[in-house]
Every structure is written in C-alpha cells, then in structure tokens.
Motif scaffolding. Structure first.
Motif, short mmCIF file in Angstrom:
data_model
loop_
_atom_site.label_atom_id
_atom_site.label_comp_id
_atom_site.label_asym_id
_atom_site.label_seq_id
_atom_site.Cartn_x
_atom_site.Cartn_y
_atom_site.Cartn_z
N SER A 61 13.43 39.40 66.63
CA SER A 61 13.53 40.81 66.24
C SER A 61 13.31 40.84 64.74
CB SER A 61 14.87 41.40 66.64
OG SER A 61 15.93 40.72 66.02
N CYS A 62 12.35 41.65 64.29
CA CYS A 62 11.93 41.61 62.89
C CYS A 62 11.86 43.00 62.28
CB CYS A 62 10.54 40.97 62.78
SG CYS A 62 10.44 39.29 63.40
N ASP A 63 12.16 43.04 61.00
CA ASP A 63 11.91 44.20 60.16
C ASP A 63 10.86 43.79 59.15
OD1 ASP A 63 13.83 45.98 61.26
OD2 ASP A 63 15.41 44.93 60.17
N THR A 64 9.86 44.65 58.95
CA THR A 64 8.83 44.36 57.97
C THR A 64 8.76 45.50 56.97
OG1 THR A 64 7.10 45.41 59.30
CG2 THR A 64 7.44 43.05 59.62
N GLY A 65 8.23 45.21 55.79
CA GLY A 65 8.08 46.27 54.80
C GLY A 65 7.53 45.76 53.49
N LYS A 66 7.39 46.71 52.55
CA LYS A 66 6.94 46.41 51.20
C LYS A 66 8.16 46.33 50.29
CE LYS A 66 2.69 49.06 51.68
NZ LYS A 66 1.92 50.19 51.15
N HIS A 67 8.04 45.57 49.25
CA HIS A 67 9.08 45.46 48.24
C HIS A 67 9.34 46.84 47.64
CE1 HIS A 67 10.95 44.32 44.41
NE2 HIS A 67 11.31 43.21 45.03
N ALA A 68 10.56 47.13 47.29
CA ALA A 68 10.95 48.46 46.82
C ALA A 68 10.18 48.92 45.57
CB ALA A 68 12.45 48.49 46.54
N ILE A 69 9.85 47.99 44.67
CA ILE A 69 9.17 48.40 43.44
C ILE A 69 7.81 47.73 43.25
CG2 ILE A 69 11.27 49.05 42.20
CD1 ILE A 69 11.14 46.32 40.80
N ASP A 70 7.30 47.03 44.27
CA ASP A 70 6.02 46.33 44.16
C ASP A 70 5.23 46.52 45.45
OD1 ASP A 70 3.89 44.65 43.72
OD2 ASP A 70 5.08 42.82 43.67
N ASP A 71 4.21 47.37 45.43
CA ASP A 71 3.40 47.64 46.62
C ASP A 71 2.51 46.47 47.02
OD1 ASP A 71 4.40 50.16 47.09
OD2 ASP A 71 2.81 51.19 45.98
N TYR A 72 2.51 45.38 46.28
CA TYR A 72 1.67 44.23 46.58
C TYR A 72 2.46 43.10 47.25
CZ TYR A 72 -1.97 46.49 43.88
OH TYR A 72 -2.91 47.38 43.43
N THR A 73 3.79 43.23 47.35
CA THR A 73 4.63 42.22 47.97
C THR A 73 5.20 42.76 49.28
OG1 THR A 73 5.24 41.30 45.83
CG2 THR A 73 6.67 40.75 47.67
N GLY A 74 4.99 41.99 50.36
CA GLY A 74 5.50 42.38 51.67
C GLY A 74 6.37 41.30 52.26
N TYR A 75 7.16 41.68 53.25
CA TYR A 75 8.08 40.71 53.85
C TYR A 75 8.24 40.94 55.35
CZ TYR A 75 11.41 44.56 53.97
OH TYR A 75 12.02 45.76 54.23
N ALA A 76 8.75 39.91 56.02
CA ALA A 76 9.19 39.99 57.41
C ALA A 76 10.56 39.32 57.46
CB ALA A 76 8.22 39.30 58.35
N LEU A 77 11.58 40.06 57.83
CA LEU A 77 12.93 39.55 57.98
C LEU A 77 13.21 39.50 59.48
CD1 LEU A 77 15.71 38.73 56.89
CD2 LEU A 77 16.28 41.17 56.76
N CYS A 78 13.38 38.28 60.01
CA CYS A 78 13.48 38.11 61.47
C CYS A 78 14.75 37.38 61.88
CB CYS A 78 12.27 37.32 61.99
SG CYS A 78 10.69 38.13 61.74
N ARG A 79 15.17 37.66 63.10
CA ARG A 79 16.31 36.98 63.74
C ARG A 79 15.81 36.40 65.05
NH1 ARG A 79 21.77 36.52 64.11
NH2 ARG A 79 22.67 36.55 66.18
N ASN A 80 16.19 35.15 65.33
CA ASN A 80 15.81 34.49 66.56
C ASN A 80 16.85 34.83 67.63
OD1 ASN A 80 15.12 32.85 68.66
ND2 ASN A 80 14.99 30.97 67.45
N ASN A 81 16.49 35.70 68.55
CA ASN A 81 17.37 36.08 69.65
C ASN A 81 17.13 35.23 70.90
OD1 ASN A 81 18.57 38.19 68.17
ND2 ASN A 81 16.86 39.53 68.67
#
Length: 119
Positions: A47-67
């Motif tokens: 299960s993952c949340d993805t998005g852009k950094h709050a103050i940098d539109d060039y940095t993205g992330y995926a925060l995931c949990r292994n269920n």
C-alpha cells in the motif's frame, strides 16, 4: 489531354484537400488532443502513497508498507517531462515494514508529470 480534376472556385485539388483536412483538424476539441497515460497499478501486497515534495516540484516519492506475507522490493519511477525519466533507490521491505523511495528530476525539464511505483 483530358483533365482529371475539375477546378472549383479557383482552388486546385491539393488546396481543396488541404482546406478539408484543416477544417477536420480544427473541429476536434482541444481536450481530445491531450492524452493522459493511465497510472500504473501499485504492486500487489504493497500500500503506497506517492507525491511531490512540499516545496520542490522536481522531487517525488513513494512511501509504501508491505501488507503481504513475503519480502518485497519497490522503487519510485518519475516521468520528468522534457528531462529523462528517473528511478529512486530500491527499497526492500519485510512483511509489515514501511519504507520510502525518492527521486529527483533534472532542473531543465518541466518537473514531474507522473509518479509510478515499480516492483
């Protein structure tokens, strides 16, 4: 020699065809010309949340949990517009664990267009 095309209103057949083609192209709504690629599905068991950094539109992330019940590896993939696409670091999660992968698009482009989670 017999004429193959009949001249109408001072237009040659090529000009008439070009005018018809232009009229058809302009009749297509502008929204139909913009295609948006579907977002890739998140790998099963994560299960993952993805998005852009709050103050940098060039940095993205995926925060995931292994269920799931097995160890899984994932990484974030950014579609970067005019710049080459980039992948974040590979993160391996045991069952029940969480982790984050980040990546940064080059500053020459238009920023992040899409964010995907890859297995």
């Amino acid at each position: 020699m017999k004429k193959l095309f009949k001249r109408t209103a001072g237009r040659t057949p090529a000009r008439s065809a070009a005018a018809v083609g232009l009229a058809v192209a302009l009749a297509v709504p502008a929204t139909a010309a913009v295609a948006v690629a579907p977002v890739a599905a998140i790998p099963p068991g994560l299960s993952c949340d993805t998005g852009k950094h709050a103050i940098d539109d060039y940095t993205g992330y995926a925060l995931c949990r292994n269920n799931g019940s097995t160890t899984q590896t994932f990484w974030v993939h950014l579609v970067c517009g005019w710049s080459p696409d980039v992948d974040g670091e590979h993160v391996t999660l045991r069952p029940g664990a969480s982790g984050q992968s980040t990546a940064h698009c080059a500053g020459l482009g238009t920023g992040i267009g899409e964010i995907h989670v890859r297995p």
